[in-house]
Design an enzyme around this catalytic site. Structure first.
Site, mmCIF file in Angstrom:
data_model
loop_
_atom_site.group_PDB
_atom_site.id
_atom_site.type_symbol
_atom_site.label_atom_id
_atom_site.label_comp_id
_atom_site.label_asym_id
_atom_site.label_seq_id
_atom_site.Cartn_x
_atom_site.Cartn_y
_atom_site.Cartn_z
ATOM 1 N N ARG A 75 2.398 -0.748 -3.644
ATOM 2 C CA ARG A 75 1.648 -2.005 -3.540
ATOM 3 C C ARG A 75 0.301 -1.787 -2.859
ATOM 4 N NH1 ARG A 75 2.466 -7.862 -3.856
ATOM 5 N NH2 ARG A 75 4.393 -7.449 -4.972
ATOM 6 N N ARG A 131 5.143 -8.511 6.086
ATOM 7 C CA ARG A 131 4.336 -9.504 5.375
ATOM 8 C C ARG A 131 3.092 -8.892 4.703
ATOM 9 N NH1 ARG A 131 3.134 -15.186 8.430
ATOM 10 N NH2 ARG A 131 2.773 -16.504 6.604
ATOM 11 N N PHE A 191 3.443 -6.260 2.619
ATOM 12 C CA PHE A 191 4.176 -5.171 1.983
ATOM 13 C C PHE A 191 3.260 -4.086 1.401
ATOM 14 C CE2 PHE A 191 7.166 -3.280 -1.092
ATOM 15 C CZ PHE A 191 8.332 -3.261 -0.357
ATOM 16 N N PHE A 202 9.601 -11.827 8.513
ATOM 17 C CA PHE A 202 8.327 -11.166 8.201
ATOM 18 C C PHE A 202 8.495 -9.845 7.468
ATOM 19 C CE2 PHE A 202 7.680 -13.298 12.436
ATOM 20 C CZ PHE A 202 7.048 -14.423 11.942
ATOM 21 N N GLU A 219 2.658 -14.428 1.885
ATOM 22 C CA GLU A 219 1.940 -13.235 2.311
ATOM 23 C C GLU A 219 0.412 -13.307 2.201
ATOM 24 O OE1 GLU A 219 4.964 -9.629 1.253
ATOM 25 O OE2 GLU A 219 4.299 -10.886 -0.409
#
Length: 810
Positions: A319, A351, A353, A237, A729
Site C-alpha cells: 500500500r 490507520r 496501513f 487503529f 483512514e
C-alpha cells in the site's frame, strides 16, 4: 445513479446523529472485554513470562518455581499446545518461542487465581538464554542485509528516458519513525469452555474471524468449535487487526486445559513493549522535473521496518508503494520495496496501513525541492496534480477517474481559508518578528479504498425482524469507537423504511456472520453496509408482497416510509408493526442473510499492476503554524479542511473522524517519538518510551486554535452504499500540511528561497535544528542553500531512530 448508491424518500442515512454508544461511553456504562471478567465465575488470570533481552536462544525453561507460588494454577508452555504453536498467518510467530526475538518477548504464560499470584509466578519462572547478536535500528538491518518477505517493484513508463528529459534532477534520503497506537483499552481477551468443549472467546479484536482461525489451529480443533465475539473496542487503529490472535489463543488454551475461564489483559507497559507499531520507513530517491517543475521521473526504494516477524508488513509495504504518487501524475516511475527484519516488536497495521508512509515520501520530496526549483510549494504541488480527461493512470495502472476532485477540494480550501490574504499577512508578520515566524501550508490527499487483497473485499450480515416489528442486525464489522455501528443502524432503517428506534445492533460474533474480513482499510461501512442493505432489501421485498395483498395493489407500487406502507395512488396505509405481524401469520420468512462483494477489483501482486481500489477518497488541508526561534516550540494557529466522504451516511460521525484522524496524523508527524536503547549495554533493544510520560501524545494543548472541517458537497459516489465514501483512514494524511508548514516556518528564519530538511517526527528539537540550518544558510556558512546542508550540517538533531540526510543535485 446506481441502485446501491440511490437513496429512498426520507432516508435515515445522512442525518447527523451522535454515536450509538456515546452516552454509555461518557457515563462509564459501556462494557469492554475486561469488564466481563467481573460477571464471570472462577476466572484465572494470565500473565506473561517476558525475557528482557533483544535476541537469544532459550537453553533452559524451568517452571517448577512458579508452581510453588501460592495461587499459581498452571504454567503454559509450548509443550501444552495440542495444535500448531504459531500465532500468525505467515507461520513465523511461535506462540511459545524457543528463540527470543525482541526485548520483552513472552516465552510462557502463568495462570493464577489472582493477577498478583500470576505476576509473582511469572517472576519465579527461570529462563536461561544464550544471547545472540541483535539488530535494533532500521539502519542496522539495512547494513546487515537483514530482510524478509516479498520485495515488490512497481514500474511505469521509461524511467531513464524520463530522467534524460528532465531539466532538474535531485536525489535524497529520508527516514521517518513509526507510531504507537496507544488505544485507551489495551489488548484483552476472556475465554470460556462449555460442557461440550466449545470455546467461547471474548476478544478486543478488529478481525474476529481471524482470531477464530488462529485459536482453532492452536487448539487443533475445527473452526466451528470456536466462537469469537467482539463487544466493542476502546480503540484499535489497526493495532488489533492481527495482534490480538495470539493473546486470545493463550486465554483459550488456558481455558481448554484447566476447564476454567481465563482472563488475559496486558497492562500499559506490557502493551507498549509487546505489541507492534506503525512501520517506520527509510527511503532513497531520485526525482526529475522539467523546466516548469512538472515531475518527469521518480526512482525510489522504500524500506519498511517489519520488526521480528512479517505480520502485515507485506500488504503495508504494497500500500505504501501504491500511494507514493498521492495526488501527482508521475509518468515514469520505478519504486522498489523491501522489509527489514529487526529485533524489535513485530510492526503491524496502523490507520492508513502504509499509505501515509508512501505519501509522506512524495510530500517530503516536493517540500524539499520547491525552493530549489524557485517555486512556492503550493504552486509546485498544483502543477503536478492528476488532470481530468487526460486518461492518466497511477504507477500501478489504475485509472484516476475523479481527478477533478483533487483540484476541487484544493480550491475550496484556498477560498474558504482565505489563503492569498493570509499569506500576505504572514509575510508582514515575519518581516516584523525576527524571533518568531509563521507559515501556511496546503497539502492534498488521494487515498485508495479497498483491501489490496481482492478476496478480503466481501461482507456479510444477518438481519432479523421479530413479530413485534423490532429489528436486530448482525454484521461482520467491529466497533472501535469509529461509529460503524451507528452508520449500520442508519443503513438498516433507511433500507427497511422504518424509524431508527426500531433497530438494534448485536455484538459482532463469528457464529452469526462467518468468514468476515477485518474492520480495516476504511472498508467497514462499504462492505458491511452493502451486506446489511442486501439483507434488508430481501426482507423488504417479501414485506412489499404482503402489503400489496393487504392494500390492493402491485408490490412494485408499495412504498414503506417512516414505518408506514402505502400503495402509490391510494390513501390506504398499513403500519409497520401490523405489516410484520401479518407477514408472520402468512408464514413469510422474517430473517435474511445479506452479502456484498466489491465489484470491479483486480490485482496482480507479481507484476504489481491492476485496479485494487474501488475509488479514491480526496481531501485538502491548510495549516498555519507559529514557531519560536529560540526553542523550536510551535503552535497550530488554524486548520481548514475540505474532505470528500461522498454523500455522508452520518455527518456528525464523519466530521469527528476527520478531526480525530487529522490530530492523530499530526501526532505521528510532530510529537510521537519512539526510542529504543541502541547501546551495547544490558538493556539493548529495550523500548525507552514505555509510558505517556515519555511518549508524547497529542492533547488539548496541541489542538488547532481554530479548526474548520467541511465535508465536500454534491459528491455522490456511484457504486457505494447510499453514495457514501470511506472516512476512517484518509483524514490522517491531511496532517502533512502541519509538517510542511513547520518546514516553511523554519526556513523563514533564513534568507528568501532557502530550503530546509525536517526530521519526522518534527519535534520542537527537530524544528530547532532546521531553524539553525536556515540561519546558517543566511550567514553563508552552509554553502549553497539546501544543496549540502543536512538538518544541522551533520545529519544530527533528528533523534534516535529517525533522521533526514542531504538533498543534492544528481
Amino acid at each position: 445513479m446506481s441502485h446501491l448508491s440511490q437513496r429512498p424518500e426520507k432516508p435515515v442515512v445522512g442525518v447527523p446523529l451522535p454515536h450509538e454508544s456515546a452516552a454509555l461511553h461518557v457515563t462509564g456504562a459501556a462494557l469492554y472485554t475486561d469488564d466481563l471478567v467481573h460477571r464471570t465465575k472462577d476466572v484465572l488470570h494470565a500473565y506473561p513470562v517476558q525475557v528482557m533481552k533483544a535476541h537469544g536462544r532459550i537453553t533452559a525453561l524451568r517452571t517448577e518455581p512458579a508452581l510453588a507460588v501460592p495461587g499459581v494454577v498452571r504454567v503454559l508452555t509450548g509443550a501444552d499446545v495440542p495444535g500448531v504453536n504459531d500465532a500468525g498467518m505467515k507461520h513465523d510467530e511461535p506462540l511459545f518461542p524457543d528463540e527470543v526475538m525482541f526485548h520483552g518477548h513472552a516465552v510462557a504464560w502463568v495462570l493464577g487465581e489472582t493477577l498478583e499470584a500470576a505476576r509473582l509466578g511469572a517472576a519465579a519462572v527461570e529462563v536461561e538464554l544464550e544471547e545472540l547478536p541483535s539488530l535494533i535500528t532500521l539502519q542496522d538491518a539495512i547494513a546487515a542485509g537483514s530482510f524478509h518477505g516479498a520485495r515488490p517493484v512497481m514500474e511505469t513508463g521509461d524511467v531513464e528516458a524520463g530522467f534524460a528529459d528532465s531539466a532538474h534532477v535531485f536525489t535524497g534520503e529520508f527516514q521517518f519513525a513509526g507510531q504507537e497506537h496507544f488505544y485507551l483499552e489495551t489488548h484483552a481477551a476472556l475465554a470460556q469452555v462449555d460442557e461440550n468443549g466449545q470455546v467461547f472467546v471474548q476478544s478486543s479484536t478488529q478481525h474476529p474471524s481471524e482470531t477464530q482461525e488462529i485459536v482453532s489451529h492452536v487448539l487443533g480443533v475445527p473452526a466451528h468449535e470456536v466462537t469469537v465475539q467482539c463487544l466493542r473496542m476502546g480503540g484499535g487503529f489497526g493495532g488489533k487487526e492481527m495482534q490480538p490472535h495470539g493473546f486470545a489463543a493463550v486465554a483459550a488454551l488456558g481455558a481448554k486445559l484447566t476447564g476454567r475461564p481465563v482472563r488475559f489483559r496486558l497492562n500499559r507497559t506490557q502493551d507498549l513493549t509487546m505489541s507492534g507499531k506503525r512501520h517506520g520507513f527509510h527511503a532513497t530517491w531520485r526525482i526529475g522535473f522539467d523546466a516548469e517543475g512538472r515531475i518527469q521521473a521518480l526512482d525510489a526504494t522504500l524500506t519498511a521496518d517489519g520488526g521480528w516477524s512479517l505480520d502485515l508488513s507485506e500488504p503495508v509495504l504494497a500500500r505504501a508503494l501504491c500511494h507514493i504518487d498521492n495526488t501527482y501524475w508521475i509518468p515514469n516511475a520505478r519504486v522498489a520495496g523491501r522489509i527489514a527484519k529487526t529485533n524489535t516488536v513485530s510492526n503491524t497495521a496502523f490507520r492508513g496501513f502504509g499509505g501515509p508512509q508512501g505519501m509522506l515520501v512524495i510530500e517530503d520530496i516536493l517540500g524539499r525541492c520547491a525552493p530549489r526549483l524557485g517555486l512556492d510549494p503550493m504552486e509546485l504541488r498544483e502543477r503536478n496534480f492528476y488532470q481530468p480527461g487526460q486518461g492518466q493512470t497511477t504507477p500501478y495502472g489504475q485509472p484516476v477517474t475523479q481527478a477533478e476532485r483533487i483540484s476541487t477540494v484544493w480550491q475550496q480550501v484556498k477560498d474558504d481559508a482565505g489563503i492569498a490574504d493570509r499569506k500576505r499577512e504572514i509575510a508582514a508578520f515575519n518581516a516584523a518578528h525576527p524571533h518568531t515566524k509563521r507559515a501556511l501550508a496546503l497539502t492534498g490527499i488521494k487515498f485508495g479504498i479497498s483491501f489490496n487483497l481482492t478476496a478480503f473485499n466481501q461482507g456479510g450480515a444477518l438481519v432479523l425482524i421479530y413479530k413485534d416489528g423490532s429489528v436486530l442486525i448482525n454484521h461482520g464489522g467491529t466497533e472501535m469507537g469509529q461509529g460503524l455501528h451507528t452508520k449500520m443502524m442508519q443503513v438498516a432503517a433507511t433500507t427497511l423504511g422504518i424509524p431508527l428506534h426500531k433497530v438494534r445492533l448485536a455484538p459482532t460474533r463469528t457464529d452469526k456472520v462467518p468468514n468476515t474480513s477485518a474492520t480495516a482499510a476504511s472498508s467497514g461501512a462499504d462492505l458491511n453496509g452493502g451486506a446489511i442493505k442486501n439483507a434488508c432489501e430481501q426482507l423488504r421485498g417479501r414485506l412489499e408482497q404482503v402489503a400489496a395483498t393487504q392494500l390492493g395493489g402491485n408490490a412494485s407500487d408499495v412504498r414503506i416510509v417512516e414505518g408506514v406502507a402505502r400503495v402509490l395512488g391510494s390513501d390506504k396505509e398499513l403500519a409497520w408493526d401490523d405489516l410484520v405481524r401479518t407477514a408472520y401469520f402468512q408464514r413469510v420468512q422474517l430473517s435474511a442473510a445479506g452479502f456484498y462483494r466489491t465489484e470491479g477489483l483486480h490485482w496482480d501482486a507479481g507484476t504489481f499492476r491492476g485496479s485494487p481500489f474501488k475509488y479514491f477518497a480526496h481531501g485538502a488541508a491548510a495549516t498555519e503554524v507559529e514557531v519560536d526561534g529560540f526553542t523550536g516550540a510551535y503552535r497550530i494557529r488554524r486548520v481548514d479542511i475540505v474532505h470528500d466522504v461522498g454523500d455522508s451516511l452520518s455527518p456528525l460521525i464523519d466530521i469527528g473522524q476527520v478531526e480525530g484522524g487529522f490530530v492523530q496524523g499530526a501526532g505521528w508527524l510532530t510529537l510521537e517519538d519512539l526510542r529504543w536503547d541502541v547501546s551495547d549495554g544490558p538493556n539493548r533493544g529495550r523500548l525507552l518510551t514505555q509510558a505517556a510520560s515519555t511518549y508524547k501524545l497529542p492533547s488539548f494543548s496541541e489542538m488547532p486554535e481554530e479548526f474548520n472541517v467541511t465535508l465536500l458537497e454534491n459528491a455522490t459516489e456511484e457504486g457505494a452504499v447510499y453514495g457514501s465514501k470511506a472516512v476512517g483512514e484518509p483524514p490522517l494524511m491531511l496532517a502533512f500540511s502541519v509538517r510542511e508548514a513547520l518546514r516553511q516556518a523554519a526556513a523563514a528564519f533564513g534568507p528568501d528561497g532557502v530550503g530546509v530538511e525536517l526530521a519526522s517526527p518534527a519535534t520542537p528539537e527537530a524544528v530547532y535544528w532546521a531553524i539553525q540550518a536556515a540561519r546558517r544558510a543566511g550567514a553563508g556558512r552552509s554553502g549553497r542553500a539546501g544543496a549540502t546542508a543536512g538538518v544541522d550540517g551533520t545529519a544530527a538533531g533528528a533523534g534516535v531512530g529517525s533522521h533526514t540526510t542531504a538533498l543534492s543535485d544528481a
